[in-house]
Design a protein around this motif. Structure first.
Motif, mmCIF file in Angstrom:
data_model
loop_
_atom_site.group_PDB
_atom_site.id
_atom_site.type_symbol
_atom_site.label_atom_id
_atom_site.label_comp_id
_atom_site.label_asym_id
_atom_site.label_seq_id
_atom_site.Cartn_x
_atom_site.Cartn_y
_atom_site.Cartn_z
ATOM 1 N N THR A 1 5.703 3.807 -48.567
ATOM 2 C CA THR A 1 6.533 3.781 -47.361
ATOM 3 C C THR A 1 5.881 4.580 -46.238
ATOM 4 O O THR A 1 4.971 5.392 -46.464
ATOM 5 C CB THR A 1 7.922 4.366 -47.649
ATOM 6 N N LEU A 2 6.382 4.393 -45.022
ATOM 7 C CA LEU A 2 5.881 5.139 -43.871
ATOM 8 C C LEU A 2 6.201 6.629 -43.999
ATOM 9 O O LEU A 2 5.409 7.480 -43.586
ATOM 10 C CB LEU A 2 6.477 4.578 -42.581
ATOM 11 N N ILE A 3 7.359 6.932 -44.560
ATOM 12 C CA ILE A 3 7.724 8.344 -44.752
ATOM 13 C C ILE A 3 6.757 9.016 -45.718
ATOM 14 O O ILE A 3 6.305 10.142 -45.498
ATOM 15 C CB ILE A 3 9.173 8.455 -45.279
ATOM 16 N N GLU A 4 6.431 8.303 -46.763
ATOM 17 C CA GLU A 4 5.466 8.821 -47.740
ATOM 18 C C GLU A 4 4.113 9.049 -47.086
ATOM 19 O O GLU A 4 3.465 10.087 -47.310
ATOM 20 C CB GLU A 4 5.330 7.830 -48.893
ATOM 21 N N MET A 5 3.691 8.113 -46.264
ATOM 22 C CA MET A 5 2.420 8.246 -45.563
ATOM 23 C C MET A 5 2.446 9.450 -44.623
ATOM 24 O O MET A 5 1.499 10.254 -44.589
ATOM 25 C CB MET A 5 2.132 6.977 -44.767
ATOM 26 N N ALA A 6 3.530 9.591 -43.855
ATOM 27 C CA ALA A 6 3.625 10.685 -42.887
ATOM 28 C C ALA A 6 3.609 12.042 -43.581
ATOM 29 O O ALA A 6 2.906 12.976 -43.145
ATOM 30 C CB ALA A 6 4.897 10.527 -42.053
ATOM 31 N N LEU A 7 4.362 12.190 -44.665
ATOM 32 C CA LEU A 7 4.413 13.462 -45.377
ATOM 33 C C LEU A 7 3.065 13.802 -46.005
ATOM 34 O O LEU A 7 2.624 14.955 -45.977
ATOM 35 C CB LEU A 7 5.497 13.405 -46.457
ATOM 36 N N THR A 8 2.412 12.787 -46.561
ATOM 37 C CA THR A 8 1.099 13.014 -47.177
ATOM 38 C C THR A 8 0.088 13.485 -46.142
ATOM 39 O O THR A 8 -0.652 14.459 -46.366
ATOM 40 C CB THR A 8 0.594 11.716 -47.845
ATOM 41 N N GLN A 9 0.043 12.804 -44.999
ATOM 42 C CA GLN A 9 -0.904 13.183 -43.956
ATOM 43 C C GLN A 9 -0.584 14.567 -43.392
ATOM 44 O O GLN A 9 -1.486 15.341 -43.059
ATOM 45 C CB GLN A 9 -0.904 12.141 -42.828
ATOM 46 N N PHE A 10 0.702 14.877 -43.289
ATOM 47 C CA PHE A 10 1.101 16.194 -42.780
ATOM 48 C C PHE A 10 0.591 17.307 -43.691
ATOM 49 O O PHE A 10 0.013 18.292 -43.225
ATOM 50 C CB PHE A 10 2.622 16.275 -42.664
ATOM 51 N N VAL A 11 0.788 17.143 -44.999
ATOM 52 C CA VAL A 11 0.374 18.170 -45.951
ATOM 53 C C VAL A 11 -1.149 18.298 -45.994
ATOM 54 O O VAL A 11 -1.698 19.397 -45.953
ATOM 55 C CB VAL A 11 0.924 17.848 -47.357
ATOM 56 N N ILE A 12 -1.838 17.161 -46.060
ATOM 57 C CA ILE A 12 -3.296 17.181 -46.194
ATOM 58 C C ILE A 12 -3.976 17.713 -44.939
ATOM 59 O O ILE A 12 -4.950 18.482 -45.008
ATOM 60 C CB ILE A 12 -3.816 15.769 -46.524
ATOM 61 N N ASN A 13 -3.458 17.320 -43.771
ATOM 62 C CA ASN A 13 -4.145 17.638 -42.515
ATOM 63 C C ASN A 13 -3.586 18.847 -41.775
ATOM 64 O O ASN A 13 -4.015 19.142 -40.653
ATOM 65 C CB ASN A 13 -4.108 16.416 -41.586
ATOM 66 N N LEU A 14 -2.642 19.553 -42.393
ATOM 67 C CA LEU A 14 -2.048 20.702 -41.734
ATOM 68 C C LEU A 14 -3.089 21.770 -41.407
ATOM 69 O O LEU A 14 -2.962 22.484 -40.406
ATOM 70 C CB LEU A 14 -0.950 21.302 -42.618
ATOM 71 N N ARG A 15 -4.127 21.845 -42.216
ATOM 72 C CA ARG A 15 -5.155 22.867 -41.997
ATOM 73 C C ARG A 15 -5.858 22.709 -40.657
ATOM 74 O O ARG A 15 -6.359 23.683 -40.091
ATOM 75 C CB ARG A 15 -6.185 22.819 -43.132
ATOM 76 N N TYR A 16 -5.888 21.493 -40.132
ATOM 77 C CA TYR A 16 -6.554 21.288 -38.847
ATOM 78 C C TYR A 16 -5.822 22.004 -37.713
ATOM 79 O O TYR A 16 -6.443 22.414 -36.728
ATOM 80 C CB TYR A 16 -6.670 19.792 -38.541
ATOM 81 N N SER A 17 -4.525 22.148 -37.843
ATOM 82 C CA SER A 17 -3.771 22.898 -36.836
ATOM 83 C C SER A 17 -4.208 24.358 -36.830
ATOM 84 O O SER A 17 -4.367 24.970 -35.774
ATOM 85 C CB SER A 17 -2.266 22.795 -37.123
ATOM 86 N N LEU A 18 -4.409 24.907 -38.029
ATOM 87 C CA LEU A 18 -4.855 26.300 -38.127
ATOM 88 C C LEU A 18 -6.271 26.452 -37.564
ATOM 89 O O LEU A 18 -6.577 27.451 -36.905
ATOM 90 C CB LEU A 18 -4.808 26.751 -39.587
ATOM 91 N N MET A 19 -7.114 25.460 -37.823
ATOM 92 C CA MET A 19 -8.472 25.502 -37.275
ATOM 93 C C MET A 19 -8.439 25.455 -35.753
ATOM 94 O O MET A 19 -9.196 26.152 -35.076
ATOM 95 C CB MET A 19 -9.293 24.337 -37.817
#
Length: 235
Positions: free
Chosen positions: A65-83
């Motif tokens: 689902t789109l929700i699953e995709m959004a949550l997965t990308q959020f968790v995986i790519n959250l580190r880029y915000s810190l960078m």
């Protein structure tokens, strides 16, 4: 003397070469999952995140689902915000809000490492050169892998598809060797992933990644909390 843009290009060449070889594996995996070569290239152009793209293709192939995709990308790519927050301390006054938004698109682990190692303040043209050549390497490798995946024998493409997973191992092994804390968190994530795979077979790969990553991070935070700096007596 090199211009900042040319300097960024030269600093990004090693990244581009590495990205080309790794994204070649992603291109193969994408077409094997049912995507077209054009779709694989568009994903690489608009994302620039190896782990996020690999997980995203897996979710697409599984009909997630789109929700699953959004949550997965959020968790995986959250580190880029810190960078991005870290790099913001090195930006020159030439970085307007528009420049910041454009440059933030191209922040990856490798680009962050090279940019943060620069002694002088970062200017927009340097970041654009660094990001451009790296993005070309990533996208070019994806295109080459996708095309090869359509024409090469199945046995060969299956063997080359392991390139992407080899990159993941190359990322975590140095961190695990350098820090016992990282090793413990990585092991917990692997254990949770195995549990999700065999104890909950109906659980999709996307939610398995989310659950494993979050649980491992929570355990890591509980076992190895970051000690706050003590205030000076004068304060």
């Amino acid at each position: 003397m090199k211009s900042p843009f040319t300097k960024g290009l030269s600093h990004g060449i090693p990244i581009a070469l590495g990205y080309f070889s790794v994204s070649f594996g992603f291109g193969i995996m994408a077409v094997q999952s049912g995507l077209t070569a054009l779709q694989a290239v568009i994903i690489s152009i608009t994302n620039l995140t190896s782990a996020g793209q690999a997980a995203g293709v897996g979710i697409i192939a599984a009909g997630g689902t789109l929700i699953e995709m959004a949550l997965t990308q959020f968790v995986i790519n959250l580190r880029y915000s810190l960078m991005g927050l870290s790099l913001s301390q090195k930006l020159s006054d030439k970085f307007t809000t528009a420049h910041r938004m454009i440059a933030s698109f191209g922040i990856t682990d490798e680009i962050f490492a090279v940019a943060s190692s620069q002694k002088e303040k970062l200017v927009p043209s340097y970041m654009y050169g660094l990001i451009l050549i790296s993005a070309l390497g990533w996208t070019g490798g994806t295109a080459a892998g996708a095309i090869a995946g359509l024409g090469l024998p199945q046995t060969l493409t299956a063997a080359m598809g392991i390139l992407l997973y080899g990159m993941f191992i190359a990322i975590i092994v140095p961190a695990a060797r350098a820090s016992r804390k990282d090793l413990v968190v990585i092991c917990f994530a692997a254990v949770f992933s195995v549990i999700c795979k065999y104890a909950f077979p109906a659980l999709s790969s996307g939610f398995a990644i989310i659950i494993s990553a979050v649980l491992a991070a929570v355990i890591g935070a509980l076992l190895f909390p970051i000690e706050l700096a003590k205030e000076d007596d004068a304060e």
